[in-house]
Write an enzyme that holds these catalytic residues in place. Structure first.
Site, PDB file in Angstrom:
ATOM      1  N   ASP A 260     -10.116   2.169   2.512  1.00  0.00           N
ATOM      2  CA  ASP A 260      -9.905   1.528   4.330  1.00  0.00           C
ATOM      3  C   ASP A 260     -10.787   2.049   5.048  1.00  0.00           C
ATOM      4  OD1 ASP A 260      -8.615  -0.811   2.918  1.00  0.00           O
ATOM      5  OD2 ASP A 260      -6.845  -0.551   3.965  1.00  0.00           O
TER       6      ASP A 260
ATOM      7  N   LYS B 176       0.486  -1.377   0.363  1.00  0.00           N
ATOM      8  CA  LYS B 176      -0.204   0.195   0.174  1.00  0.00           C
ATOM      9  C   LYS B 176       0.429   0.909  -0.015  1.00  0.00           C
ATOM     10  CE  LYS B 176      -4.234  -1.838   1.912  1.00  0.00           C
ATOM     11  NZ  LYS B 176      -4.792  -1.860   3.040  1.00  0.00           N
TER      12      LYS B 176
HETATM   13  P1  NAP Z   1       1.595  -3.811   8.104  1.00  0.00           P
HETATM   14  O1  NAP Z   1       1.566  -2.791   7.152  1.00  0.00           O
HETATM   15  O2  NAP Z   1       2.254  -4.864   7.632  1.00  0.00           O
HETATM   16  O3  NAP Z   1       1.651  -3.747  10.078  1.00  0.00           O
HETATM   17  C1  NAP Z   1       1.868  -4.729  10.335  1.00  0.00           C
HETATM   18  C2  NAP Z   1       0.570  -4.324  11.614  1.00  0.00           C
HETATM   19  O4  NAP Z   1       1.368  -5.096  12.554  1.00  0.00           O
HETATM   20  C3  NAP Z   1       2.057  -3.715  12.443  1.00  0.00           C
HETATM   21  O5  NAP Z   1       1.373  -2.311  13.275  1.00  0.00           O
HETATM   22  C4  NAP Z   1       3.071  -4.361  13.289  1.00  0.00           C
HETATM   23  O6  NAP Z   1       3.831  -3.470  13.998  1.00  0.00           O
HETATM   24  C5  NAP Z   1       2.232  -5.080  13.851  1.00  0.00           C
HETATM   25  N1  NAP Z   1       2.520  -6.682  13.615  1.00  0.00           N
HETATM   26  C6  NAP Z   1       2.972  -7.701  13.181  1.00  0.00           C
HETATM   27  N2  NAP Z   1       3.489  -8.587  13.922  1.00  0.00           N
HETATM   28  C7  NAP Z   1       3.235  -8.300  15.540  1.00  0.00           C
HETATM   29  C8  NAP Z   1       3.378  -9.193  16.206  1.00  0.00           C
HETATM   30  N3  NAP Z   1       3.929 -10.406  15.995  1.00  0.00           N
HETATM   31  N4  NAP Z   1       3.481  -7.886  17.426  1.00  0.00           N
HETATM   32  C9  NAP Z   1       2.740  -7.340  18.142  1.00  0.00           C
HETATM   33  N5  NAP Z   1       2.297  -6.301  16.308  1.00  0.00           N
HETATM   34  C10 NAP Z   1       2.726  -6.852  15.815  1.00  0.00           C
HETATM   35  O7  NAP Z   1       0.051  -4.973   7.904  1.00  0.00           O
HETATM   36  P2  NAP Z   1      -1.576  -4.183   7.411  1.00  0.00           P
HETATM   37  O8  NAP Z   1      -1.499  -3.415   6.400  1.00  0.00           O
HETATM   38  O9  NAP Z   1      -1.812  -2.533   8.207  1.00  0.00           O
HETATM   39  O10 NAP Z   1      -2.823  -5.016   7.685  1.00  0.00           O
HETATM   40  C11 NAP Z   1      -2.827  -5.039   9.031  1.00  0.00           C
HETATM   41  C12 NAP Z   1      -3.975  -6.133   9.456  1.00  0.00           C
HETATM   42  O11 NAP Z   1      -5.221  -5.785   8.542  1.00  0.00           O
HETATM   43  C13 NAP Z   1      -4.088  -7.358   8.433  1.00  0.00           C
HETATM   44  O12 NAP Z   1      -4.242  -8.727   9.235  1.00  0.00           O
HETATM   45  C14 NAP Z   1      -4.512  -7.084   7.526  1.00  0.00           C
HETATM   46  O13 NAP Z   1      -5.225  -8.641   6.875  1.00  0.00           O
HETATM   47  C15 NAP Z   1      -5.488  -6.749   7.940  1.00  0.00           C
HETATM   48  N6  NAP Z   1      -6.727  -6.142   7.348  1.00  0.00           N
HETATM   49  C16 NAP Z   1      -7.541  -5.981   7.077  1.00  0.00           C
HETATM   50  C17 NAP Z   1      -8.603  -4.872   5.901  1.00  0.00           C
HETATM   51  C18 NAP Z   1      -9.878  -5.568   5.766  1.00  0.00           C
HETATM   52  O14 NAP Z   1     -10.351  -4.737   4.455  1.00  0.00           O
HETATM   53  N7  NAP Z   1     -10.446  -5.986   6.513  1.00  0.00           N
HETATM   54  C19 NAP Z   1      -8.236  -3.725   5.464  1.00  0.00           C
HETATM   55  C20 NAP Z   1      -6.692  -4.653   5.270  1.00  0.00           C
HETATM   56  C21 NAP Z   1      -6.035  -4.486   6.367  1.00  0.00           C
HETATM   57  P3  NAP Z   1       5.474  -3.344  13.700  1.00  0.00           P
HETATM   58  O15 NAP Z   1       5.095  -1.246  12.205  1.00  0.00           O
HETATM   59  O16 NAP Z   1       6.469  -3.606  14.875  1.00  0.00           O
HETATM   60  O17 NAP Z   1       6.075  -3.815  13.108  1.00  0.00           O
END
Ligand code: NAP
Length: 281
Positions: free
Chosen positions: A103, A66
């Site tokens: 989103d 993204k």
């Molecule tokens: P991202 O940009 O990769 O960010 C991941 C986030 O999770 C960061 O804040 C990361 O922290 C944290 N994280 C990852 N592993 C962790 C752990 N073991 N312990 C604590 N924090 C952890 O991903 P994203 O795009 O934001 O997506 C996040 C979630 O939202 C995903 O599961 C995705 O499927 C979901 N999502 C859903 C929709 C929907 O339409 N329903 C849309 C978008 C996203 P750090 O910064 O420390 O790495």
């Protein structure tokens, strides 16, 4: 002629977006082809150019692309700029890509319209500061939530998000380890991808009470640990990210085709596939 769309991500094979957009296309009587294209960040620009050369006119972008999509756009909507992340791309007649982020509006629409929640003045905890958190935080603030506390594993990322939101009177950053001292929240949003490749951070039960609502942006198996925690901690309601997924898709569809599809049928169809994962009790 069939419109060509796709979702780009890595991994993306299990994305529900092709099925959701196919259902919207049938509903609106629009012939479309919607593909799932797996590409790592380093290959994204080339894959997008190849897609455009085949006639691709619009695309969704998911994890981890993204921010890269935002960087590739020549123009971005205000909400995409505030998020620093793009989940919807539109190819202009000049061939340049314009970016939007649906989103946040998808989440707010799901919570307020499907689940009937009043977000105004809700004391809110946002777990995570990645692409999804950046997308939903401005929309939650615009929807009138009260105080917004952001906690992220990497606290510098939470600080950067708080700075970008530019609302120091309402937005605060806390360490994950200090959450137990923060009292009860009305709304807790899990925007981490923790359960995809690791463990959900240990969350104190004292964060929520019988009036609290817990929302996981994940859905399917990935949502099980957080929603189980929310139920065990006594939350009034818990909601997974399936409704947000369907609503952000509907908003992308509107941007591409000019009509906003009805979403209840596809939401019910996808929920019935895994009825235990969407709870609103
Ligand atoms: P991202 O940009 O990769 O960010 C991941 C986030 O999770 C960061 O804040 C990361 O922290 C944290 N994280 C990852 N592993 C962790 C752990 N073991 N312990 C604590 N924090 C952890 O991903 P994203 O795009 O934001 O997506 C996040 C979630 O939202 C995903 O599961 C995705 O499927 C979901 N999502 C859903 C929709 C929907 O339409 N329903 C849309 C978008 C996203 P750090 O910064 O420390 O790495």
């Amino acid at each position: 002629m069939e419109a060509l769309h796709a979702v780009f991500g890595h991994p993306v094979a299990h994305s529900l977006s092709p099925r959701i957009h196919a259902a919207f296309g049938r509903q609106a009587g629009i012939a479309l082809r919607y593909e799932a294209i797996d590409v790592e960040p380093a290959g994204f620009a080339a894959a997008l150019a190849a897609f455009a050369a085949r006639g691709g006119s619009g695309a969704n972008v998911t994890l981890p692309l993204k921010e890269a999509a935002f960087a590739l756009c020549t123009e971005a909507s205000e909400r995409a700029r505030r998020a620093g992340a793009v989940n919807t791309l539109v190819r202009g007649e000049d061939g340049a890509w314009r970016g939007d982020n649906t989103d946040g509006s998808g989440l707010v629409r799901d919570l307020t319209q499907r689940h009937g929640l009043d977000l105004r003045e809700r004391r809110t905890l946002l777990l995570g500061a990645g692409g999804a958190a950046r997308g939903v935080a401005p929309a939650l603030l615009d929807a009138g939530i009260g105080e917004l506390t952001i906690a992220n594993r990497t606290s510098a990322r939470a600080d950067a998000l708080a700075d970008a939101l530019g609302d120091p009177a309402r937005v605060h950053v806390r360490y994950l380890d200090d959450l137990a001292a923060q009292g009860e929240f009305d709304l807790v949003v899990n925007a981490t991808s923790a359960t995809r490749g690791g463990e959900l951070p240990a969350l104190p039960m004292a964060l929520v009470g019988p009036r609290s609502v817990a929302v996981d942006l994940s859905y399917g198996d990935a949502a099980i640990p957080f929603l189980a925690w929310a139920r065990a901690a006594g939350c009034r309601q818990s909601v997974d990210g399936l409704g947000m997924l369907v609503e952000q898709a509907a908003e992308s569809f509107r941007i591409w085709h000019g009509v906003r599809p009805e979403t209840d049928a596809i939401h019910a169809e996808l929920s019935n596939r895994a009825p235990a994962l969407v709870t609103a009790d």
